[in-house]
Design an enzyme around this catalytic site. Structure first.
Site, PDB file in Angstrom:
ATOM      1  N   THR A 561       0.803  -1.217   0.000  1.00 37.32           N
ATOM      2  CA  THR A 561       0.000   0.000   0.000  1.00 37.32           C
ATOM      3  C   THR A 561       0.838   1.270   0.000  1.00 37.32           C
ATOM      4  O   THR A 561       1.969   1.289   0.521  1.00 37.32           O
ATOM      5  CB  THR A 561      -0.913   0.022   1.242  1.00 37.32           C
ATOM      6  OG1 THR A 561      -1.402   1.344   1.454  1.00 37.32           O
ATOM      7  CG2 THR A 561      -0.191  -0.414   2.500  1.00 37.32           C
ATOM      8  N   GLU A 563       0.287   3.547   1.900  1.00 34.91           N
ATOM      9  CA  GLU A 563       0.435   3.935   3.308  1.00 34.91           C
ATOM     10  C   GLU A 563       1.864   3.719   3.801  1.00 34.91           C
ATOM     11  O   GLU A 563       2.286   4.290   4.805  1.00 34.91           O
ATOM     12  CB  GLU A 563      -0.532   3.137   4.185  1.00 34.91           C
ATOM     13  CG  GLU A 563      -1.940   3.682   4.223  1.00 34.91           C
ATOM     14  CD  GLU A 563      -2.049   5.002   4.974  1.00 34.91           C
ATOM     15  OE1 GLU A 563      -1.651   5.068   6.145  1.00 34.91           O
ATOM     16  OE2 GLU A 563      -2.537   5.983   4.364  1.00 34.91           O
ATOM     17  N   TYR A 585      -1.495   0.171  10.896  1.00 32.58           N
ATOM     18  CA  TYR A 585      -1.778  -0.477   9.607  1.00 32.58           C
ATOM     19  C   TYR A 585      -0.561  -0.363   8.686  1.00 32.58           C
ATOM     20  O   TYR A 585      -0.100  -1.357   8.121  1.00 32.58           O
ATOM     21  CB  TYR A 585      -3.006   0.177   8.964  1.00 32.58           C
ATOM     22  CG  TYR A 585      -3.232  -0.207   7.518  1.00 32.58           C
ATOM     23  CD1 TYR A 585      -3.868  -1.393   7.181  1.00 32.58           C
ATOM     24  CD2 TYR A 585      -2.813   0.633   6.474  1.00 32.58           C
ATOM     25  CE1 TYR A 585      -4.077  -1.746   5.849  1.00 32.58           C
ATOM     26  CE2 TYR A 585      -3.020   0.295   5.147  1.00 32.58           C
ATOM     27  CZ  TYR A 585      -3.648  -0.900   4.832  1.00 32.58           C
ATOM     28  OH  TYR A 585      -3.852  -1.241   3.511  1.00 32.58           O
ATOM     29  N   LYS A 589       1.767  -3.370   7.328  1.00 38.99           N
ATOM     30  CA  LYS A 589       1.901  -3.601   5.883  1.00 38.99           C
ATOM     31  C   LYS A 589       3.367  -3.507   5.447  1.00 38.99           C
ATOM     32  O   LYS A 589       3.769  -4.120   4.456  1.00 38.99           O
ATOM     33  CB  LYS A 589       1.047  -2.596   5.111  1.00 38.99           C
ATOM     34  CG  LYS A 589      -0.441  -2.963   5.077  1.00 38.99           C
ATOM     35  CD  LYS A 589      -0.707  -4.081   4.070  1.00 38.99           C
ATOM     36  CE  LYS A 589      -2.182  -4.367   3.897  1.00 38.99           C
ATOM     37  NZ  LYS A 589      -2.464  -5.438   2.939  1.00 38.99           N
TER      38      LYS A 589
HETATM   39  P1  NAP Z   1     -11.482  -4.603   2.123  1.00 36.89           P
HETATM   40  O1  NAP Z   1     -12.621  -4.250   1.268  1.00 36.89           O
HETATM   41  O2  NAP Z   1     -11.409  -4.089   3.506  1.00 36.89           O
HETATM   42  O3  NAP Z   1     -11.367  -6.193   2.156  1.00 36.89           O
HETATM   43  C1  NAP Z   1     -10.535  -6.855   3.054  1.00 36.89           C
HETATM   44  C2  NAP Z   1     -10.748  -8.347   2.932  1.00 36.89           C
HETATM   45  O4  NAP Z   1      -9.920  -9.031   3.873  1.00 36.89           O
HETATM   46  C3  NAP Z   1     -12.177  -8.777   3.240  1.00 36.89           C
HETATM   47  O5  NAP Z   1     -12.497  -9.836   2.379  1.00 36.89           O
HETATM   48  C4  NAP Z   1     -12.070  -9.281   4.654  1.00 36.89           C
HETATM   49  O6  NAP Z   1     -13.062 -10.214   4.998  1.00 36.89           O
HETATM   50  C5  NAP Z   1     -10.725  -9.935   4.614  1.00 36.89           C
HETATM   51  N1  NAP Z   1     -10.143 -10.135   5.933  1.00 36.89           N
HETATM   52  C6  NAP Z   1      -9.961  -9.224   6.903  1.00 36.89           C
HETATM   53  N2  NAP Z   1      -9.376  -9.802   7.962  1.00 36.89           N
HETATM   54  C7  NAP Z   1      -9.204 -11.107   7.669  1.00 36.89           C
HETATM   55  C8  NAP Z   1      -8.678 -12.214   8.361  1.00 36.89           C
HETATM   56  N3  NAP Z   1      -8.186 -12.109   9.602  1.00 36.89           N
HETATM   57  N4  NAP Z   1      -8.659 -13.409   7.740  1.00 36.89           N
HETATM   58  C9  NAP Z   1      -9.173 -13.538   6.501  1.00 36.89           C
HETATM   59  N5  NAP Z   1      -9.690 -12.531   5.810  1.00 36.89           N
HETATM   60  C10 NAP Z   1      -9.705 -11.310   6.381  1.00 36.89           C
HETATM   61  O7  NAP Z   1     -10.113  -4.165   1.410  1.00 36.89           O
HETATM   62  P2  NAP Z   1      -9.827  -3.815  -0.117  1.00 36.89           P
HETATM   63  O8  NAP Z   1     -10.051  -2.352  -0.327  1.00 36.89           O
HETATM   64  O9  NAP Z   1     -10.484  -4.772  -0.978  1.00 36.89           O
HETATM   65  O10 NAP Z   1      -8.257  -3.997  -0.155  1.00 36.89           O
HETATM   66  C11 NAP Z   1      -7.674  -5.250  -0.452  1.00 36.89           C
HETATM   67  C12 NAP Z   1      -6.246  -5.279   0.049  1.00 36.89           C
HETATM   68  O11 NAP Z   1      -5.497  -4.244  -0.556  1.00 36.89           O
HETATM   69  C13 NAP Z   1      -6.088  -5.073   1.533  1.00 36.89           C
HETATM   70  O12 NAP Z   1      -4.992  -5.847   1.949  1.00 36.89           O
HETATM   71  C14 NAP Z   1      -5.750  -3.607   1.666  1.00 36.89           C
HETATM   72  O13 NAP Z   1      -5.013  -3.365   2.839  1.00 36.89           O
HETATM   73  C15 NAP Z   1      -4.919  -3.407   0.423  1.00 36.89           C
HETATM   74  N6  NAP Z   1      -4.941  -2.063  -0.156  1.00 36.89           N
HETATM   75  C16 NAP Z   1      -6.131  -1.460  -0.444  1.00 36.89           C
HETATM   76  C17 NAP Z   1      -6.123  -0.216  -1.022  1.00 36.89           C
HETATM   77  C18 NAP Z   1      -7.397   0.481  -1.386  1.00 36.89           C
HETATM   78  O14 NAP Z   1      -7.360   1.672  -1.645  1.00 36.89           O
HETATM   79  N7  NAP Z   1      -8.505  -0.206  -1.449  1.00 36.89           N
HETATM   80  C19 NAP Z   1      -4.908   0.403  -1.332  1.00 36.89           C
HETATM   81  C20 NAP Z   1      -3.735  -0.261  -1.046  1.00 36.89           C
HETATM   82  C21 NAP Z   1      -3.757  -1.486  -0.463  1.00 36.89           C
HETATM   83  P3  NAP Z   1     -14.532  -9.741   5.535  1.00 36.89           P
HETATM   84  O15 NAP Z   1     -15.318  -9.418   4.302  1.00 36.89           O
HETATM   85  O16 NAP Z   1     -15.003 -10.946   6.236  1.00 36.89           O
HETATM   86  O17 NAP Z   1     -14.309  -8.534   6.377  1.00 36.89           O
HETATM   87  N1  GDD Z   2     -12.286   7.134   6.671  1.00 30.63           N
HETATM   88  C1  GDD Z   2     -12.427   8.452   6.763  1.00 30.63           C
HETATM   89  N2  GDD Z   2     -13.553   8.974   7.299  1.00 30.63           N
HETATM   90  N3  GDD Z   2     -11.430   9.237   6.327  1.00 30.63           N
HETATM   91  C2  GDD Z   2     -11.588  10.570   6.388  1.00 30.63           C
HETATM   92  C3  GDD Z   2     -12.732  11.140   6.909  1.00 30.63           C
HETATM   93  C4  GDD Z   2     -13.773  10.326   7.398  1.00 30.63           C
HETATM   94  O1  GDD Z   2     -14.801  10.764   7.874  1.00 30.63           O
HETATM   95  N4  GDD Z   2     -12.609  12.482   6.806  1.00 30.63           N
HETATM   96  C5  GDD Z   2     -11.436  12.714   6.252  1.00 30.63           C
HETATM   97  N5  GDD Z   2     -10.796  11.557   5.990  1.00 30.63           N
HETATM   98  C6  GDD Z   2      -9.455  11.429   5.441  1.00 30.63           C
HETATM   99  C7  GDD Z   2      -8.532  10.504   6.197  1.00 30.63           C
HETATM  100  O2  GDD Z   2      -7.968  11.177   7.335  1.00 30.63           O
HETATM  101  C8  GDD Z   2      -7.516  10.181   5.136  1.00 30.63           C
HETATM  102  O3  GDD Z   2      -6.515  11.166   5.081  1.00 30.63           O
HETATM  103  C9  GDD Z   2      -8.310  10.242   3.855  1.00 30.63           C
HETATM  104  O4  GDD Z   2      -9.553  10.841   4.166  1.00 30.63           O
HETATM  105  C10 GDD Z   2      -8.589   8.872   3.272  1.00 30.63           C
HETATM  106  O5  GDD Z   2      -9.091   8.041   4.283  1.00 30.63           O
HETATM  107  P1  GDD Z   2      -9.682   6.584   3.967  1.00 30.63           P
HETATM  108  O6  GDD Z   2     -10.693   6.668   2.908  1.00 30.63           O
HETATM  109  O7  GDD Z   2     -10.079   5.975   5.245  1.00 30.63           O
HETATM  110  O8  GDD Z   2      -8.450   5.833   3.315  1.00 30.63           O
HETATM  111  P2  GDD Z   2      -6.929   5.738   3.737  1.00 30.63           P
HETATM  112  O9  GDD Z   2      -6.153   6.571   2.779  1.00 30.63           O
HETATM  113  O10 GDD Z   2      -6.732   6.025   5.148  1.00 30.63           O
HETATM  114  O11 GDD Z   2      -6.620   4.218   3.535  1.00 30.63           O
HETATM  115  C11 GDD Z   2      -7.033   3.556   2.365  1.00 30.63           C
HETATM  116  O12 GDD Z   2      -6.046   3.654   1.373  1.00 30.63           O
HETATM  117  C12 GDD Z   2      -4.803   3.014   1.699  1.00 30.63           C
HETATM  118  C13 GDD Z   2      -3.860   3.247   0.536  1.00 30.63           C
HETATM  119  O13 GDD Z   2      -3.316   4.509   0.613  1.00 30.63           O
HETATM  120  C14 GDD Z   2      -7.297   2.110   2.754  1.00 30.63           C
HETATM  121  O14 GDD Z   2      -7.903   1.460   1.699  1.00 30.63           O
HETATM  122  C15 GDD Z   2      -6.021   1.367   3.068  1.00 30.63           C
HETATM  123  O15 GDD Z   2      -6.290  -0.028   3.243  1.00 30.63           O
HETATM  124  C16 GDD Z   2      -5.036   1.555   1.941  1.00 30.63           C
HETATM  125  O16 GDD Z   2      -3.834   0.908   2.209  1.00 30.63           O
END
Ligand code: NAP
Ligand code: GDD
Length: 779
Positions: A561, A563, A585, A589
């Protein structure tokens, strides 16, 4: 009139009828050829099958009397996306629909043939019912009561049609026939006219004999060679024919295609098995194991020879490159130059063929035997077979003097591992986190690519399969709970034993490790659990693969990520930018990143990190900022909510569309070398900008006023305050900005980072949520 195609697993496809009416059952299969529907319909090898054509428009060149592969339509039913009502071809004498009606074949159009083909690919060929009179439930029942293709002798059902050489000559029209130099006896198991035409056009006098002609009767005809035709059904059932063919081996040169190939294989002591969904189409790549040359072939068969049962004195000469199944065998291979079978006819007539090494590019499976001992090779002009557009060569130096007592020349070719050959028709992927946003899109993407998809499901007290339910239960079979496109296995990233068990069972070629506690703010509340899942969980996954000795077989994608960059050390961030994570987190990661890299370097594993920047979608978790905003905008616009409370409005993120990003995960695993990649759009926007665009899409123009915790978003029209800041959403340590540089992915993977621009992403999400918030919630 309505027509229904029902499959035995309960899938139902409803469309419009054409051709005949009534009810018919058979095995559902699909053919991917762009042309040749008339040849398909009249090919006796299709007897007992309900054929789905994947090419979207069928019937546009009508039907004509010259192109039939037999005297009538042979299929049990015909399924097309769109039927051409008007044909246009000078050779045509009739349109397809009326012709099928006369032939008594039921047709259905207006169904999603791509969906049917995808389903049969993943679930396997199935019994089916095509009907214009039954209800969907009755049709499913009829499909379930239909006989199975496995163990089915259709050769006897369709009967043989002996032909004299003169009758074979009459099949060739509009061409001057060359003198017939050699006499061939052709066994009719469902022979196609095009094979006969091509044999004749290449100097063979052909006598077609019934399927049950004895070896003695054949030998009494004193032929120069014997040909075993294609045909329908299970080759294993034809035991008396195997016996007669075995009695011919060593006495006369012989070759067969499709069913004929399988019968020779049985006669030589090998066995056959049913392919998951068969080979039917005009683009099957077949490799000649001796020359390494590859030809593109046209095929139609549902069974294949099991390589593990091929005797040592039989050479496997050809394999299918799609699934490594056996496509050709030969005995006394040192004598046999090559046996290329005549055309199956699904290629347009007269089209040029230019595959190097193969002069003809037709039906795949073939077998040949030659009873010679190790005599020195003789020139081609002494061959007794010279067929298939004049290019097929079966070398036999002493055609009429082959002593049966001299035995066979033994030649064995090493084979690829058996599990590739027989059982795995497609790659197998295992996705952890399949129920999440990315997991669900990735599962769809991989199913589309023909993968067998498995996912890890963690136990939960309420349903957590909402995002994949459409893959898990098909819309048509919700009640029957049968039709699974994906396979789910209970497991957890905190439980190594479950991971080992699942990987051992699934034997994946690719693992996508997406499971994580993925919420940054929540990781401050559950830091230890986050570390267990995101850090040690990754280690558990890698170790499971290593413990099972699958380091070389299995490629692993780790969901890293942006992050990791946290307090960014340079702008934009690329693969070489130093890390500075800012949350439990991010720190967990970071461990996941390094342990993946470490296993790659320590154990030479294909284990790679995709460093993905934020990516969103209509499936995004509802407490991530983008989805929180789009849901609120939709509710506020429709009078269902008053106000939205957010945290840091100044945070800048590089937001892409999740559907585009899962393609990258796959591309990273297909890359030649294991490398880490940054995946981002290269554009960043504030939370405030996202909010403005989302509300605009929902029909509300926001005006911003105030600063810090006092900042507010006001509806320009009504003056109402719709957005406020609540410090409870601030994070103990914030990542203020993230901006990725996707140059490496663009250059090495050919990935387009901006295929869904930012404004389009917001639009997709809001439009989805405008409807979504109005649907009732079910518990
Ligand atoms: P998500 O919607 O939160 O999905 C997370 C998945 O992991 C869900 O299927 C969840 O199951 C499963 N999970 C959580 N804890 C687990 C455990 N202990 N054992 C088995 N399964 C578990 O996340 P996503 O947005 O699809 O992201 C996918 C991956 O990419 C994650 O690793 C995230 O950290 C990474 N990532 C995401 C982003 C982004 O912007 N979306 C960016 C960079 C990296 P449940 O449905 O049962 O909760
Ligand atoms: N969640 C949330 N809720 N975020 C808020 C809010 C709120 O009400 N208001 C402002 N934010 C700001 C957060 O402080 C952050 O800076 C930004 O919005 C994005 O927050 P999220 O959407 O929660 O995502 P994230 O950037 O913290 O994390 C996501 O992206 C990562 C990759 O950069 C997640 O998907 C992570 O799993 C992933 O690794």
């Amino acid at each position: 009139m309505r027509a229904i195609l029902a499959l035995e697993d309960g899938s139902v496809f409803i469309g419009s009828h054409f051709g005949a009416t009534g009810t018919e059952v058979g095995e559902a299969c699909f053919n991917t050829s762009m042309t040749g529907y008339q040849e398909v319909l009249t090919d006796p090898s299709y007897s007992g099958q309900i054929v789905t054509m994947t090419y979207p428009l069928i019937g546009n060149y009508g039907v004509n009397p010259e192109d039939g592969e037999s005297g009538k339509a042979q299929v049990s039913g015909f399924v097309v996306a769109e039927l051409a009502k008007v044909h246009s071809n000078w050779r045509a004498t009739e349109s397809l629909g009326p012709w099928l009606e006369k032939q008594g074949v039921i047709g259905i159009e207006g169904v999603d043939t791509r969906k049917i083909a995808k389903h049969l690919r993943s679930a396997g060929a199935m019994r089916a019912c095509l009907t214009t009179e039954l209800t969907p439930e009755e049709a499913v029942e009829a499909a379930r009561n239909a006989p199975s293709m496995e163990g089915c002798n259709i050769v006897d059902k369709i009967g043989s049609h002996p032909m004299t050489p003169e009758e074979v000559d009459a099949l060739v029209t509009g061409k001057t026939l060359p003198p017939a130099e050699y006499d061939i006896v052709a066994f009719d198991f469902g022979i196609k006219y095009n094979i006969l035409r091509q044999l004749r056009e290449n100097g063979f006098r052909v006598t077609v004999v019934p399927a049950h002609t004895t070896a003695e009767e054949v030998l009494a005809m004193n032929p120069d060679g014997v040909f075993l035709s294609n045909g329908p059904g299970d080759p294993a059932t034809l035991t008396d024919i195997h016996r007669e063919v075995a009695a011919l081996i060593g006495k006369v040169p012989m070759f067969g295609i499709c069913l004929g190939h399988q019968i020779i294989s049985h006669a030589l002591g090998a066995k056959t098995f049913k392919l998951k969904f068969g080979h039917r189409g005009a683009n099957h790549p077949v490799k000649d194991l001796k020359t390494g040359k590859i030809s593109i072939t046209s095929q139609n068969h549902g069974f294949a020879v099991d390589p593990d049962t091929v005797p040592d004195n039989v050479e496997i000469t050809l394999i299918n490159l799609n699934d490594n199944t056996v496509e050709g065998i030969a005995q006394d291979a040192s004598r046999i130059q090559r046996a290329i079978p005549p055309g199956s006819g699904t290629r347009p007539q007269g089209s040029p063929v230019s595959v190097p090494g193969f002069q003809e590019n037709d039906c795949g499976q073939q077998a040949a035997t030659c009873p010679l001992t190790a005599l020195p090779p003789l020139p081609i002009d002494q061959s007794i077979f010279l067929a298939s557009l004049g290019k097929m060569r079966y070398l036999c130096p002493e055609p009429m003097n082959c002593g049966s007592g001299r035995g066979f020349f033994s030649f064995h070719q090493p084979l690829p591992p058996a599990n590739n050959l027989t059982h795995h028709m497609s790659k197998i992927a295992l996705i952890s986190g399949i129920t999440g946003q990315d997991g669900s899109f990735l599962a769809e993407f991989l199913i589309d690519k023909g993968y067998e998809v498995h996912g890890i499901l963690r136990r939960s007290s309420s349903f957590n399969t909402g995002r994949i339910e459409h893959l898990y239960l098909d819309e048509w079979v919700r009640d029957m709970k049968k039709n699974r496109l994906i396979n789910l296995h209970y497991g957890d990233m905190t439980d190594s034993s479950s991971l080992i068990r699942i990987i051992q069972t699934v034997q994946p070629d690719e693992i996508y490790n997406l499971a994580a506690q993925s919420h940054v703010k929540v990781s401050f509340d559950v830091p230890e659990y986050t570390a267990e899942t995101d850090a040690v969980g990754t280690l558990r996954m890698l170790e499971a693969v290593r413990i099972l000795g699958m380091e070389k077989k299995c490629r692993i994608y780790q969901a890293s990520t942006s992050e990791l960059f946290g307090l960014v050390q340079e702008v934009p961030q690329k693969e070489t930018t130093p890390f500075y994570p800012r949350s439990p987190y991010g720190v967990a990661k970071q461990y996941g990143f390094w342990i993946t890299k470490n296993y790659r370097e320590s154990y030479n594993m294909f284990a790679v990190n995709g460093i993905l920047f934020n990516h969103e979608s209509e499936r995004r978790g509802e407490n991530f900022v983008t989805r929180k905003i789009t849901l609120a905008a939709a509710r506020i616009a429709q009078g269902m909510q008053d106000k939205l409370y957010l945290g840091n409005l100044n945070a800048l993120r590089d937001w892409g569309y999740a559907k585009d990003y899962v393609e990258c995960m796959w591309l990273i695993l297909q890359h030649d070398t294991p490398e880490d990649f940054v995946i981002a759009t290269g554009e960043m926007h504030t939370v405030r900008e996202f909010c403005t665009l989302a509300f605009r899409e929902a029909g509300i123009e926001l005006e911003w006023e105030g600063e810090g915790v006092e900042e507010r978003g006001r509806d320009r029209k009504t003056g109402n305050i719709l957005v406020e800041v609540d410090p409870k959403y601030f994070r103990p340590a914030e990542v203020e900005q993230l901006l990725g540089d996707p140059t490496k992915a663009k250059t090495l993977l050919g990935w387009n980072p901006t295929s869904t621009p930012f404004e389009e992403l917001v639009r997709i999400m809001v439009r989805h949520d405008m409807k979504y918030v109005k649907t009732p919630v079910h518990f």
